[in-house]
Design a protein around this motif. Structure first.
Motif, mmCIF file in Angstrom:
data_model
loop_
_atom_site.group_PDB
_atom_site.id
_atom_site.type_symbol
_atom_site.label_atom_id
_atom_site.label_comp_id
_atom_site.label_asym_id
_atom_site.label_seq_id
_atom_site.Cartn_x
_atom_site.Cartn_y
_atom_site.Cartn_z
ATOM 1 N N PRO A 170 0.764 -1.216 0.075
ATOM 2 C CA PRO A 170 -0.135 0.027 -0.054
ATOM 3 C C PRO A 170 0.939 1.141 0.016
ATOM 4 O O PRO A 170 2.006 1.198 0.717
ATOM 5 N N ASP A 171 0.495 2.198 -0.890
ATOM 6 C CA ASP A 171 1.421 3.206 -0.932
ATOM 7 C C ASP A 171 0.602 4.391 -1.229
ATOM 8 O O ASP A 171 0.133 4.836 -2.403
ATOM 9 N N THR A 172 0.321 5.361 -0.301
ATOM 10 C CA THR A 172 -0.457 6.580 -0.176
ATOM 11 C C THR A 172 0.099 7.683 -1.437
ATOM 12 O O THR A 172 -0.679 8.422 -2.052
ATOM 13 N N THR A 173 1.535 7.721 -1.456
ATOM 14 C CA THR A 173 2.231 8.832 -2.565
ATOM 15 C C THR A 173 1.676 8.268 -3.819
ATOM 16 O O THR A 173 1.214 9.101 -4.679
ATOM 17 N N LEU A 174 1.788 6.831 -3.949
ATOM 18 C CA LEU A 174 1.404 6.607 -5.577
ATOM 19 C C LEU A 174 -0.160 6.807 -5.682
ATOM 20 O O LEU A 174 -0.759 7.308 -6.905
ATOM 21 N N ASP A 175 -0.903 6.402 -4.610
ATOM 22 C CA ASP A 175 -2.282 6.566 -4.736
ATOM 23 C C ASP A 175 -2.648 8.163 -5.016
ATOM 24 O O ASP A 175 -3.655 8.246 -6.001
ATOM 25 N N ALA A 176 -2.081 8.810 -4.109
ATOM 26 C CA ALA A 176 -2.515 10.249 -4.424
ATOM 27 C C ALA A 176 -1.976 10.772 -5.741
ATOM 28 O O ALA A 176 -2.553 11.836 -6.315
ATOM 29 N N ALA A 177 -1.095 10.294 -6.359
ATOM 30 C CA ALA A 177 -0.527 10.576 -7.562
ATOM 31 C C ALA A 177 -1.651 10.332 -8.753
ATOM 32 O O ALA A 177 -1.998 10.979 -9.638
ATOM 33 N N LEU A 178 -2.135 9.213 -8.662
ATOM 34 C CA LEU A 178 -3.435 8.575 -9.512
ATOM 35 C C LEU A 178 -4.709 9.470 -9.219
ATOM 36 O O LEU A 178 -4.945 9.994 -10.110
ATOM 37 N N GLU A 179 -4.906 9.923 -8.022
ATOM 38 C CA GLU A 179 -5.870 10.689 -7.434
ATOM 39 C C GLU A 179 -5.896 11.951 -8.319
ATOM 40 O O GLU A 179 -6.734 12.654 -8.809
ATOM 41 N N ALA A 180 -4.545 12.544 -8.256
ATOM 42 C CA ALA A 180 -4.372 13.742 -8.871
ATOM 43 C C ALA A 180 -4.649 13.868 -10.234
ATOM 44 O O ALA A 180 -5.141 14.827 -10.888
ATOM 45 N N VAL A 181 -4.143 13.127 -11.036
ATOM 46 C CA VAL A 181 -4.373 12.746 -12.415
ATOM 47 C C VAL A 181 -6.088 12.669 -12.747
ATOM 48 O O VAL A 181 -6.458 13.521 -13.694
ATOM 49 N N VAL A 182 -6.643 11.949 -12.090
ATOM 50 C CA VAL A 182 -8.093 12.183 -12.136
ATOM 51 C C VAL A 182 -8.753 13.463 -11.739
ATOM 52 O O VAL A 182 -9.604 13.893 -12.526
ATOM 53 N N ALA A 183 -8.419 13.986 -10.808
ATOM 54 C CA ALA A 183 -8.837 15.305 -10.256
ATOM 55 C C ALA A 183 -8.690 16.147 -11.282
ATOM 56 O O ALA A 183 -9.469 17.231 -11.431
ATOM 57 N N SER A 186 6.930 8.000 -13.607
ATOM 58 C CA SER A 186 8.114 8.640 -13.384
ATOM 59 C C SER A 186 8.489 8.325 -11.884
ATOM 60 O O SER A 186 9.739 8.217 -11.734
ATOM 61 N N ILE A 187 7.506 8.491 -10.942
ATOM 62 C CA ILE A 187 7.891 8.145 -9.616
ATOM 63 C C ILE A 187 8.333 6.657 -9.480
ATOM 64 O O ILE A 187 9.310 6.714 -8.702
ATOM 65 N N TRP A 188 7.730 5.816 -9.882
ATOM 66 C CA TRP A 188 8.260 4.457 -9.860
ATOM 67 C C TRP A 188 9.849 4.239 -10.587
ATOM 68 O O TRP A 188 10.623 3.659 -9.894
#
Ligand code: SAH
Ligand code: DHB
Ligand code: MG
Length: 217
Positions: A20-33, A72-74
């Motif tokens: 589980p990785d809140t940073t990666l989750d947040a990155a995808l959420e920001a793309v959607v938002a 990029s983060i990965w």
């Protein structure tokens, strides 16, 4: 074709294999938002890029096509502290979202985002890069491939996303500029003696597609 099953298996593999990785989750959420297209690499694909970069011991990585910086983060997470990822993005808005995501991931010092058409920014770059990930507009893949060869040396790893396009790659009469771009690239590979190359077909949450994986001799 069974997209629901592919997505369910991808979700299962993510749950078992990816912490589980809140940073990666947040990155995808920001793309959607931000209303950007949901075409980031999947988690298992992002981890594949990370593992390959680790295997390579990459210190300089070039990415073509940043979107929100998820891949990029990965990739940047595989780098040693002095390593660098340069990532090229056409859209200023995408680059801004990506910069915020990279900053949140604590990778600001390792990642440089260059805004502009990659066909113009790539020729201005100096190599060598240890690894290149090509994932921008598909009609220009032949241009990015030629530049990637210029920017890499022996042993470098080059990965190209979206080379299967739901199987459309085999349609020689396709009028789709993306398919034509991939097919022109495959013609270049058929004639190219400087690399050893394979391709992997993929199914999962992003449908049916594939990667080309090449190593410079
Ligand atoms: N690698 C990203 C996804 C990239 S999506 C990830 O997995 O997280 C493709 C990106 O390429 C989009 O952000 C798009 O704006 C960008 N792009 C399209 N045409 C481009 C061009 N000519 N030069 C640079 N980037 C381009
Ligand atoms: C598209 C682009 C991508 O890079 C991808 O991985 C999936 C889809 C697209 O433009 O549709
Ligand atoms: Mg892609």
């Amino acid at each position: 074709m069974d997209q629901d099953l592919w997505s369910a298996v991808d979700a299962y593999l993510d749950a078992k294999l990816i912490s589980p990785d809140t940073t990666l989750d947040a990155a995808l959420e920001a793309v959607v938002a931000a209303g950007m297209p949901p075409i980031s690499v999947s988690p298992t694909q992002g981890k594949l890029l990370y593992l390959l970069a680790n295997l390579k011991g990459a210190r300089r990585i070039l990415e073509v096509g940043t979107l929100g910086g998820y891949s990029s983060i990965w990739l940047a997470r595989s780098l040693p502290p002095e390593g660098r990822l340069v990532t090229l993005e056409l859209e200023r808005k995408h680059a801004e979202v990506a910069q915020a995501n990279v900053d949140r991931a604590g990778l600001r010092d390792r990642v440089e985002i260059l805004v502009g058409p990659a066909a113009q920014t790539m020729p201005g770059l100096d190599g060598p890069f240890d690894m290149v990930f090509i994932d921008a507009d598909k009609p220009s893949i032949p241009i990015y491939w030629a530049e990637a060869l210029r920017l890499t040396g022996p042993g470098a790893l080059i990965i190209v996303d979206n080379v299967v396009r739901n199987g459309a790659v085999v349609d020689a009469s396709s009028q789709d500029a993306s398919v034509q771009g991939v097919r022109a690239f495959m013609e270049m590979l058929a004639e190219e003696s400087r690399v050893e190359t394979t391709a992997v077909q993929t199914v999962g949450a992003k449908g049916y597609d594939g990667f080309v994986i090449a190593i410079m001799k």
